[in-house]
Structures are given as structure tokens and as C-alpha cells.
Design a protein around this motif. Structure first.
Motif, PDB file in Angstrom:
ATOM      1  N   GLY A  16      -7.399   7.803   7.094  1.00 23.52           N
ATOM      2  CA  GLY A  16      -6.618   8.956   7.534  1.00 23.52           C
ATOM      3  C   GLY A  16      -7.011  10.243   6.856  1.00 23.52           C
ATOM      4  O   GLY A  16      -6.420  11.295   7.124  1.00 23.52           O
ATOM      5  N   ARG A  54      -4.613   9.678  13.821  1.00 22.54           N
ATOM      6  CA  ARG A  54      -5.161  10.205  12.572  1.00 22.54           C
ATOM      7  C   ARG A  54      -4.115  11.019  11.831  1.00 22.54           C
ATOM      8  O   ARG A  54      -4.019  10.963  10.595  1.00 22.54           O
ATOM      9  CB  ARG A  54      -6.407  11.049  12.857  1.00 22.54           C
ATOM     10  CG  ARG A  54      -7.094  11.570  11.602  1.00 22.54           C
ATOM     11  CD  ARG A  54      -8.535  11.977  11.887  1.00 22.54           C
ATOM     12  NE  ARG A  54      -8.619  13.122  12.776  1.00 22.54           N
ATOM     13  CZ  ARG A  54      -8.567  14.389  12.365  1.00 22.54           C
ATOM     14  NH1 ARG A  54      -8.404  14.657  11.074  1.00 22.54           N
ATOM     15  NH2 ARG A  54      -8.684  15.371  13.204  1.00 22.54           N
ATOM     16  N   ARG A 109      -1.914   8.643  10.002  1.00 25.96           N
ATOM     17  CA  ARG A 109      -2.575   8.134   8.793  1.00 25.96           C
ATOM     18  C   ARG A 109      -2.610   9.205   7.706  1.00 25.96           C
ATOM     19  O   ARG A 109      -2.462   8.901   6.512  1.00 25.96           O
ATOM     20  CB  ARG A 109      -3.991   7.653   9.124  1.00 25.96           C
ATOM     21  CG  ARG A 109      -4.034   6.435  10.031  1.00 25.96           C
ATOM     22  CD  ARG A 109      -5.418   5.811  10.055  1.00 25.96           C
ATOM     23  NE  ARG A 109      -6.431   6.701  10.578  1.00 25.96           N
ATOM     24  CZ  ARG A 109      -6.770   6.799  11.855  1.00 25.96           C
ATOM     25  NH1 ARG A 109      -6.146   6.053  12.764  1.00 25.96           N
ATOM     26  NH2 ARG A 109      -7.730   7.624  12.239  1.00 25.96           N
ATOM     27  N   ARG A 131       0.803   9.423   6.078  1.00 23.01           N
ATOM     28  CA  ARG A 131       1.003   8.285   5.170  1.00 23.01           C
ATOM     29  C   ARG A 131       0.198   8.469   3.886  1.00 23.01           C
ATOM     30  O   ARG A 131       0.695   8.181   2.786  1.00 23.01           O
ATOM     31  CB  ARG A 131       0.586   6.978   5.869  1.00 23.01           C
ATOM     32  CG  ARG A 131       0.827   5.737   4.997  1.00 23.01           C
ATOM     33  CD  ARG A 131       2.315   5.553   4.765  1.00 23.01           C
ATOM     34  NE  ARG A 131       2.640   4.462   3.859  1.00 23.01           N
ATOM     35  CZ  ARG A 131       2.979   4.608   2.582  1.00 23.01           C
ATOM     36  NH1 ARG A 131       2.979   5.835   2.030  1.00 23.01           N
ATOM     37  NH2 ARG A 131       3.324   3.573   1.849  1.00 23.01           N
TER      38      ARG A 131
END
Length: 305
Positions: free
Chosen positions: A79, A244, A247, A250
């Protein structure tokens, strides 16, 4: 976290270079780079360029040697990857060109903002997001995105300048603390813009920054609606770009345990889906509402798995 390095095959500046990446955290990538003596100038938004003579030192320090394709796959999965075009647009020099078109007499402010947007702990809330939000604001305001040959864009007026400034400042302070970040960003806008703009304009920029706290502008707040919609435009991205983005978010909260993050993220998504229209301007509703709701619904379902 694991750090990976690919072979020294990339030619530049009279030598060959490798790429050094992390599979989870830019903070830890920077810490690793510091340990092996890599300059922060070697960092390019999602990787370090490592001169061939430093390749063995990175492996000795714990970097895992992999091929170029494997490194790219690891970076994509993390990510943290910033695509080539987005990387070019998000570089400091490119951003400063955009700033100079907007505020040519306030270069020092632009330099500080660009430095802030490139802070090493940022993943999603970094320069790529700034460029995307500025370009989406341009679309909503009927201006071409990007910088047209270093000249002010068509219809560049006072109101448009203030909404653009609000985007520049809206995540200028980002420590991951909801509401506090927006309040500190608004305060920063007030401090940095006071020498250059009338008090009423400074107040309006700070107010627009605060709109991004909860993205709930009043029905008659046209500038606030534009800024809010531009900030949320990422929710309507194509599925691969949205994945993306997920990610990246996160990765920005990599220190939060997975169970806690999933519960918090699910709460945010349910709030977005249950609060009425995501977008407040007609062009944004037409362009983005359906796609954004589809993305949010898919992500929420994935969190329940």
C-alpha cells in the motif's frame, strides 16, 4: 516489517542504483535508511535509491535481496507504492510550481507546506493526496487540472484561490488525531497567511479547512461543499486505486492492532454510508456518488469476513 532491495541495474548520475523498500511502514524504512547512512535526499516518496557501492551494506544490515519484479510486487501489496506519474506530480519541485502560480509572493509558505506534505510518516495523507485533491477541485470548479504552462488557470479568481488554499492547508498538520489535526491545520493557515492576505480571506481559508473535519458543510456553503467534495473524491476512485488507498490508510495506522483497526474502520464506513449523500456539489454527485458508495460497500463487506 521487512526491507527489500533489488539489484543495482538502474543507471543515473554515472553509477548504478538499487531500490530499497519496506513491505509495511515508511517510518521503519526511514529508520533502516538512517542506520545504513542513506541520506533523506535519496528517498523518492515510496523507496530509497541506493548507489551500487552501498548495496552490500544494506544486505549486511538486514535488507532482503529480491529481483525487481518481486520488489515491485511487495511494494504494491504494502500500500506504500506511488505510481510513476503521481510520483512526478507529487515531487517537491512540481508542487512548488503549482504553489507559485497560486501565491507567487509567498514562496516561503509554499516551501513549508511542501515540506510538511512530504513528512516521512505520511502514507495516504501525503503529496499524492494533495495533488489529487487539487486536481479534483479544479474539475469541480471548471478549471483544467494541473498547472497550465506556469500561468494562472482560466477563471482563476479570488474565491477559487481560497478553496485551493484550503486544500493546500487541510492536512498540512497530520499526526493521525481526528479533529485536532484539522484545528491545528486551520491555525497554521491563519499564522502563515496573515502577512499575505486580508483578514477576511485568512478567516475563510481557516474555516474551509475546518469543513474537512466532518465533511458536513451547510447547504448554502458553496465553497465548503467544493473543498469537502475534493477531499473525498478518492472514495470514488477506480477499484484498483481505491484498494491502494485502503492499503495506504492501513499502513498509516500500522501500529494499531488489526482487530481494533477493522472495528474502527468499519464504524467510519458505516457512518459515511448512512449519512446521506457523500458529495454536496452537483458535479461531484453526478461523477462520483455511485462509484464511492460501491467502493465503500465492498470494503465494509470485506471487513466483516
Amino acid at each position: 516489517m521487512t526491507v527489500f532491495v533489488d539489484p543495482s541495474v538502474w543507471a543515473a548520475h554515472g553509477t548504478l542504483f538499487s531500490h530499497l523498500v519496506s513491505d509495511s511502514s515508511l517510518d521503519e524504512l526511514h529508520a533502516f535508511a538512517d542506520r545504513v547512512g542513506l541520506s533523506r535526499r535519496a528517498f523518492d516518496l515510496d523507496h530509497y535509491d541506493v548507489a551500487a557501492e552501498r548495496y552490500d551494506a544494506t544486505i549486511a544490515a538486514g535488507a532482503v535481496p529480491v529481483g525487481g519484479r518481486e520488489l515491485a510486487r511487495r511494494l504494491e501489496a504494502s500500500g506504500l507504492r506511488v505510481p510513476g506519474r503521481a510520483r512526478r506530480d507529487a515531487k517537491a519541485d512540481a508542487l512548488l510550481v503549482r504553489w507559485d502560480v497560486l501565491m507567487p509572493d509567498a514562496r516561503s509558505v509554499g516551501v513549508e507546506l511542501v515540506d510538511r506534505w512530504h513528512e516521512p510518516h505520511r502514507v495516504y495523507h501525503g503529496p499524492e493526496h494533495l495533488v489529487h485533491a487539487l486536481d479534483c477541485l479544479a474539475l469541480l470548479e471548471g478549471r483544467p487540472p494541473g498547472v497550465p504552462d506556469g500561468a494562472p488557470p482560466p477563471h482563476h479568481d479570488g474565491a477559487s484561490s481560497l478553496t485551493q488554499l484550503a486544500i493546500w492547508f487541510h492536512d498540512a498538520v497530520h499526526d493521525g488525531v481526528a479533529r485536532r489535526d484539522e484545528e491545528r491545520s486551520a491555525a497554521l493557515a491563519t499564522t502563515l497567511l496573515e502577512p499575505f492576505l486580508p483578514p477576511s480571506d485568512v478567516h475563510e481559508v481557516a474555516r474551509l479547512v475546518l469543513v474537512t473535519t466532518d465533511h458536513s458543510p451547510a447547504d448554502d456553503d458553496a465553497p465548503g461543499a467544493l473543498v469537502s467534495d475534493a477531499d473525498l473524491a478518492i472514495l470514488a476512485a477506480a477499484p484498483d486505486r481505491y484498494a491502494r488507498y485502503v492499503r495506504q490508510v492501513r499502513a498509516e495506522y500500522s501500529s494499531v492492532p488489526d482487530e481494533t483497526f477493522r472495528a474502527g474502520r468499519a464504524s467510519v464506513l458505516r457512518g459515511l454510508l448512512g449519512s446521506g449523500a457523500l458529495y454536496r456539489t452537483e458535479p461531484a454527485v453526478v461523477r462520483w456518488e455511485h462509484a464511492a458508495r460501491a467502493n465503500l460497500t465492498v470494503e465494509l463487506a470485506g471487513l466483516a469476513d
